[in-house]
Scaffold this active site. Structure first.
Site, mmCIF file in Angstrom:
data_model
loop_
_atom_site.group_PDB
_atom_site.id
_atom_site.type_symbol
_atom_site.label_atom_id
_atom_site.label_comp_id
_atom_site.label_asym_id
_atom_site.label_seq_id
_atom_site.Cartn_x
_atom_site.Cartn_y
_atom_site.Cartn_z
ATOM 1 N N GLN A 178 14.115 -15.536 -23.748
ATOM 2 C CA GLN A 178 13.771 -15.441 -22.342
ATOM 3 C C GLN A 178 14.044 -16.801 -21.672
ATOM 4 O O GLN A 178 15.054 -17.416 -21.931
ATOM 5 C CB GLN A 178 12.326 -14.964 -22.169
ATOM 6 C CG GLN A 178 12.070 -13.559 -22.726
ATOM 7 C CD GLN A 178 12.586 -12.428 -21.841
ATOM 8 O OE1 GLN A 178 13.179 -12.648 -20.785
ATOM 9 N NE2 GLN A 178 12.357 -11.200 -22.269
ATOM 10 N N SER A 179 13.103 -17.312 -20.868
ATOM 11 C CA SER A 179 13.416 -18.501 -20.067
ATOM 12 C C SER A 179 13.380 -19.811 -20.831
ATOM 13 O O SER A 179 13.675 -20.859 -20.251
ATOM 14 C CB SER A 179 12.478 -18.580 -18.862
ATOM 15 O OG SER A 179 12.767 -17.541 -17.962
ATOM 16 N N VAL A 180 13.055 -19.790 -22.113
ATOM 17 C CA VAL A 180 13.282 -20.980 -22.937
ATOM 18 C C VAL A 180 14.756 -21.385 -22.844
ATOM 19 O O VAL A 180 15.110 -22.563 -22.908
ATOM 20 C CB VAL A 180 12.858 -20.711 -24.391
ATOM 21 C CG1 VAL A 180 13.408 -21.766 -25.341
ATOM 22 C CG2 VAL A 180 11.334 -20.653 -24.499
ATOM 23 N N LYS A 216 16.561 -21.661 -20.373
ATOM 24 C CA LYS A 216 16.841 -22.527 -19.235
ATOM 25 C C LYS A 216 16.931 -24.000 -19.649
ATOM 26 O O LYS A 216 17.749 -24.763 -19.138
ATOM 27 C CB LYS A 216 15.764 -22.351 -18.165
ATOM 28 C CG LYS A 216 15.770 -20.991 -17.482
ATOM 29 C CD LYS A 216 14.644 -20.883 -16.476
ATOM 30 C CE LYS A 216 14.762 -19.655 -15.598
ATOM 31 N NZ LYS A 216 14.594 -18.382 -16.311
ATOM 32 N N TYR A 236 9.653 -21.537 -8.808
ATOM 33 C CA TYR A 236 10.366 -21.049 -9.995
ATOM 34 C C TYR A 236 11.215 -19.829 -9.649
ATOM 35 O O TYR A 236 10.710 -18.805 -9.193
ATOM 36 C CB TYR A 236 9.346 -20.695 -11.071
ATOM 37 C CG TYR A 236 9.967 -20.367 -12.403
ATOM 38 C CD1 TYR A 236 10.335 -21.385 -13.274
ATOM 39 C CD2 TYR A 236 10.172 -19.051 -12.791
ATOM 40 C CE1 TYR A 236 10.909 -21.094 -14.498
ATOM 41 C CE2 TYR A 236 10.739 -18.752 -14.015
ATOM 42 C CZ TYR A 236 11.112 -19.773 -14.862
ATOM 43 O OH TYR A 236 11.680 -19.483 -16.085
#
Length: 395
Positions: free
Chosen positions: A110-112, A114, A220
């Site tokens: 997921q957003s890890v 980024k 965010y």
């Protein structure tokens, strides 16, 4: 009575529109390339960077949470854990796999993801390929026709552009719901005859509304990371999976290859589509804790990592302070406390890397929560991290 064999779940068992929802995500987060198109992040043919082991029984450590006094083992049992690892001084002191996950399983971040993109921008900046103080339109002139006109690359790195984009995960008609469709993760709602973006680049070009001055606040928005990735692809001439392989995966001596999900035009979803094994997420956290140095080389510039720890808490609004009262955000990383050097990577459904250079401690947790966000579980994970830290320091 003889034990019944474990039922084998196959792609056809997973509802196409609900693969990321409970209970299906307990399986799908470890098998996403069986559901969606993907592109490999090659680990190269070099040796694996060794992770030495110094096992300790951290599961018995107890700490206080909103649910009362619990142990680390109890926390892992009830928090939909798939994998959990602790590195202290670069050595594995605790490692657990649950829910069928193994050391070789590639799990959705997921957003890890980024933060990996943010690290790539740091590498490109040090090479002179990108200047964070230049407008993003210098690299992507097509964005002059969007609300990104006038935004600096640094604004986007810090999620500080003024571009309107709604991150309402449970609303299929929100901007992030449209991202699900554009990325190929989902199909547009049945019966909706309106035009929907058929790729991530198409969606970026539709963002015409500005709701704040660029640089005036942190807000965010996942698509900011994709804008950065399009910039990286433009200046490097490489697709994102190739770039991540060349600049990080091969140089760090990662244990396994990785992969991204890709949209109908072959674009890798930078904001959340990276899948890797638990130990490699931990290696990334260790590299960050060591100011970008890992596997006998400077992977990410030291100055970039140090600058990343200098987030501005004044831009961090009340909605974010509920779980991070002293937090900030910089260069696609979360800052736990603006006066401390800890950097974190967060992803919905419970993905998390905690990187603490002061105590040489890295924790990575992969999960499949039933909900996108769960403040109680997030705060409990942080309480567990601090209890582990105290035990390692004073034990």
């Amino acid at each position: 009575m003889a034990e019944q064999p474990t039922r084998i779940i196959r792609r056809g068992d997973i509802p196409r529109e609900d693969w990321d929802r409970a209970p299906w995500n307990r399986w799908s987060f470890q098998h996403l390339r069986e559901i969606l198109p993907s592109a490999e992040v090659w680990r190269g043919d070099g040796p694996v960077a060794e992770l030495k082991r110094r096992p300790q029984n951290l599961g018995d450590i107890r700490f206080s949470s909103a649910r009362g006094d619990i142990s680390v083992a109890g926390f892992l049992d009830h928090s939909h854990t798939d994998g959990f690892i602790v590195l202290h001084r670069g050595e594995v002191v605790f490692e657990r796999y649950m829910n069928g996950m193994t050391e070789r399983s590639l799990h959705l971040s997921q957003s890890v993801a980024k933060s990996f993109c943010g690290a790539l921008v740091g590498i490109a900046a040090a090479a002179g390929a990108v200047d964070p103080q230049k407008p993003v339109t210098h690299y992507l002139p097509e964005l002059k026709a969007t609300a990104y006109d006038g935004a600096l690359v640094q604004h986007i790195l810090d999620m500080g552009s003024g571009v309107a984009y709604s991150e309402e995960y449970t609303d299929p008609y929100s901007d992030v719901g449209r991202t699900d469709v554009a990325s190929g993760w989902k199909q547009k709602p049945k019966g909706d005859t309106r035009d929907w973006p058929r790729s991530m680049w198409q969606q970026v070009l539709t963002l015409k509304k500005r709701e704040a001055e660029h640089g005036s606040r942190f807000n965010y928005r996942s698509i900011e990371t994709d804008v950065l990735a399009f910039m990286l692809e433009r200046v490097s001439g490489l697709r994102l999976p190739e770039l991540l392989s060349r600049e990080i995966w091969q140089k760090m001596g990662m244990e396994e290859g990785a992969y991204y999900t890709i949209d109908p035009e072959g674009y890798a979803l930078a904001d959340g589509g990276l899948n890797a094994c638990l130990r490699d997420y931990a290696r990334f956290g260790q590299m960050v804790a060591q100011d970008g140095f890992y596997n006998d080389r400077q992977v990410v510039p030291e100055a970039w990592i140090r600058e990343t720890r200098r987030g501005n808490p004044d831009l961090f609004g009340a909605d974010y302070r509920a779980t991070m009262p002293r937090g900030a955000y910089r260069n696609q990383f979360w800052i736990e406390d603006f006066e401390k050097p800890v950097l974190e990577c967060h992803g919905v459904f419970g993905q998390w890397i905690h990187s603490d250079p002061e105590h040489d401690l890295v924790i990575a947790k992969l999960s499949s929560w039933p909900d996108f966000l769960d403040d109680a579980q997030f705060l409990e994970a942080r309480a567990a991290a601090h209890a582990i830290k105290r035990a390692l320091i004073h034990g």
